[in-house]
Design an enzyme around this catalytic site. Structure first.
Site, PDB file in Angstrom:
ATOM      1  N   TYR A  22       4.411  98.698 -27.681  1.00  0.00           N
ATOM      2  CA  TYR A  22       3.696  97.581 -27.048  1.00  0.00           C
ATOM      3  C   TYR A  22       3.065  96.599 -28.036  1.00  0.00           C
ATOM      4  O   TYR A  22       2.505  95.600 -27.617  1.00  0.00           O
ATOM      5  CB  TYR A  22       2.622  98.133 -26.103  1.00  0.00           C
ATOM      6  N   ASN A  73       1.615  92.286 -14.334  1.00  0.00           N
ATOM      7  CA  ASN A  73       2.214  93.422 -15.045  1.00  0.00           C
ATOM      8  C   ASN A  73       1.622  94.678 -14.424  1.00  0.00           C
ATOM      9  O   ASN A  73       0.482  95.027 -14.699  1.00  0.00           O
ATOM     10  CB  ASN A  73       1.928  93.366 -16.542  1.00  0.00           C
ATOM     11  N   HIS A  79       7.061 101.277 -11.077  1.00  0.00           N
ATOM     12  CA  HIS A  79       8.213 102.128 -10.827  1.00  0.00           C
ATOM     13  C   HIS A  79       8.093 102.964  -9.554  1.00  0.00           C
ATOM     14  O   HIS A  79       9.079 103.548  -9.125  1.00  0.00           O
ATOM     15  CB  HIS A  79       8.446 103.026 -12.045  1.00  0.00           C
ATOM     16  N   ASP A  86       4.109  96.463  -1.151  1.00  0.00           N
ATOM     17  CA  ASP A  86       3.806  95.889   0.160  1.00  0.00           C
ATOM     18  C   ASP A  86       2.758  94.787   0.044  1.00  0.00           C
ATOM     19  O   ASP A  86       2.856  93.751   0.710  1.00  0.00           O
ATOM     20  CB  ASP A  86       3.311  96.981   1.119  1.00  0.00           C
ATOM     21  N   HIS A  99       6.809  92.330 -17.981  1.00  0.00           N
ATOM     22  CA  HIS A  99       6.702  93.557 -18.769  1.00  0.00           C
ATOM     23  C   HIS A  99       6.787  93.217 -20.241  1.00  0.00           C
ATOM     24  O   HIS A  99       7.670  92.450 -20.647  1.00  0.00           O
ATOM     25  CB  HIS A  99       7.798  94.558 -18.392  1.00  0.00           C
ATOM     26  N   SER A 101       7.472  95.361 -22.733  1.00  0.00           N
ATOM     27  CA  SER A 101       8.598  96.056 -23.350  1.00  0.00           C
ATOM     28  C   SER A 101       9.882  95.770 -22.566  1.00  0.00           C
ATOM     29  O   SER A 101       9.826  95.324 -21.410  1.00  0.00           O
ATOM     30  CB  SER A 101       8.323  97.558 -23.393  1.00  0.00           C
ATOM     31  N   ARG A 110      12.099 103.960 -15.844  1.00  0.00           N
ATOM     32  CA  ARG A 110      11.590 102.581 -15.988  1.00  0.00           C
ATOM     33  C   ARG A 110      12.621 101.532 -15.585  1.00  0.00           C
ATOM     34  O   ARG A 110      12.336 100.330 -15.611  1.00  0.00           O
ATOM     35  CB  ARG A 110      11.159 102.329 -17.440  1.00  0.00           C
TER      36      ARG A 110
HETATM   37  C1  DQA Z   1       5.070  98.059 -18.928  1.00  0.00           C
HETATM   38  C2  DQA Z   1       6.301  98.983 -18.770  1.00  0.00           C
HETATM   39  C3  DQA Z   1       5.984 100.175 -17.892  1.00  0.00           C
HETATM   40  O1  DQA Z   1       7.133 101.018 -17.790  1.00  0.00           O
HETATM   41  C4  DQA Z   1       4.865 100.976 -18.483  1.00  0.00           C
HETATM   42  O2  DQA Z   1       4.521 102.046 -17.618  1.00  0.00           O
HETATM   43  C5  DQA Z   1       3.667 100.159 -18.821  1.00  0.00           C
HETATM   44  C6  DQA Z   1       3.866  98.828 -19.411  1.00  0.00           C
HETATM   45  C7  DQA Z   1       5.329  96.933 -19.938  1.00  0.00           C
HETATM   46  O3  DQA Z   1       4.557  95.991 -19.951  1.00  0.00           O
HETATM   47  O4  DQA Z   1       6.274  97.027 -20.736  1.00  0.00           O
HETATM   48  O5  DQA Z   1       2.541 100.597 -18.693  1.00  0.00           O
HETATM   49  O6  DQA Z   1       4.788  97.466 -17.671  1.00  0.00           O
END
Ligand code: DQA
Length: 147
Positions: A22, A73, A79, A86, A99, A101, A110
């Site tokens: 991250y 985010n 997931h 909703d 996201h 990543s 993911r």
């Molecule tokens: C995330 C990706 C998710 O899979 C993960 O659980 C996160 C961060 C991202 O910003 O890349 O907490 O949302």
């Protein structure tokens, strides 16, 4: 109504949390960059983060009532949280899912987003730039929910 920039579970730990995935920038750095870009674009933003799903859902209800545009985010809620989905489905304004990543390149769990099907668009894998690009898209699109 400011654009709501909402970050979910574990995102307050940016900088300390899995920096190889991250990055080293903290949540405070993210907020500073978002606020700087918003000022350049002439749009108002409100940045919020929570680890509490009920609080996040309350913010989405608020956005549904005000018509605010949302940049979201959802962290790991992405997931599996049908409750968040909703609430997101009931928004009046645009919703951009972000996201940091590249989730498609990570673990199979993911690869599914329950939010994606109700989002206007999704930006993944570009780090904090993704939030700034989402802001730029909303500012360009204009319309209700973007002031
Ligand atoms: C995330 C990706 C998710 O899979 C993960 O659980 C996160 C961060 C991202 O910003 O890349 O907490 O949302």
């Amino acid at each position: 109504t400011p654009i709501l920039v909402l970050s979910g579970v574990n995102l307050g730990r940016l900088g300390k949390r899995e920096p190889a995935v991250y990055g080293r920038a903290t949540y405070a750095d993210l907020v500073a960059e978002v606020e700087k870009t918003a000022a350049e674009l002439g749009v108002a933003v409100a940045c919020r983060q929570t680890d509490d799903e009920a609080t996040m859902i309350g913010w989405l209800h608020e956005a549904a009532d005000t018509g605010a545009a949302v940049i979201l985010n959802p962290g790991a809620w992405t997931h599996y949280s049908y409750a968040l989905r909703d609430a997101a489905a009931a928004l009046a304004g645009p919703l951009i899912e972000v996201h940091l990543s590249q989730v498609a390149a990570r673990e199979p769990f993911r690869h599914v987003s329950v939010i994606g099907p109700v989002a206007t668009g999704t930006i993944t894998g570009l780090g904090i730039q993704g939030y700034l690009l989402a802001l730029r898209a909303l500012a360009t699109m204009g319309g209700p929910g973007v002031v």
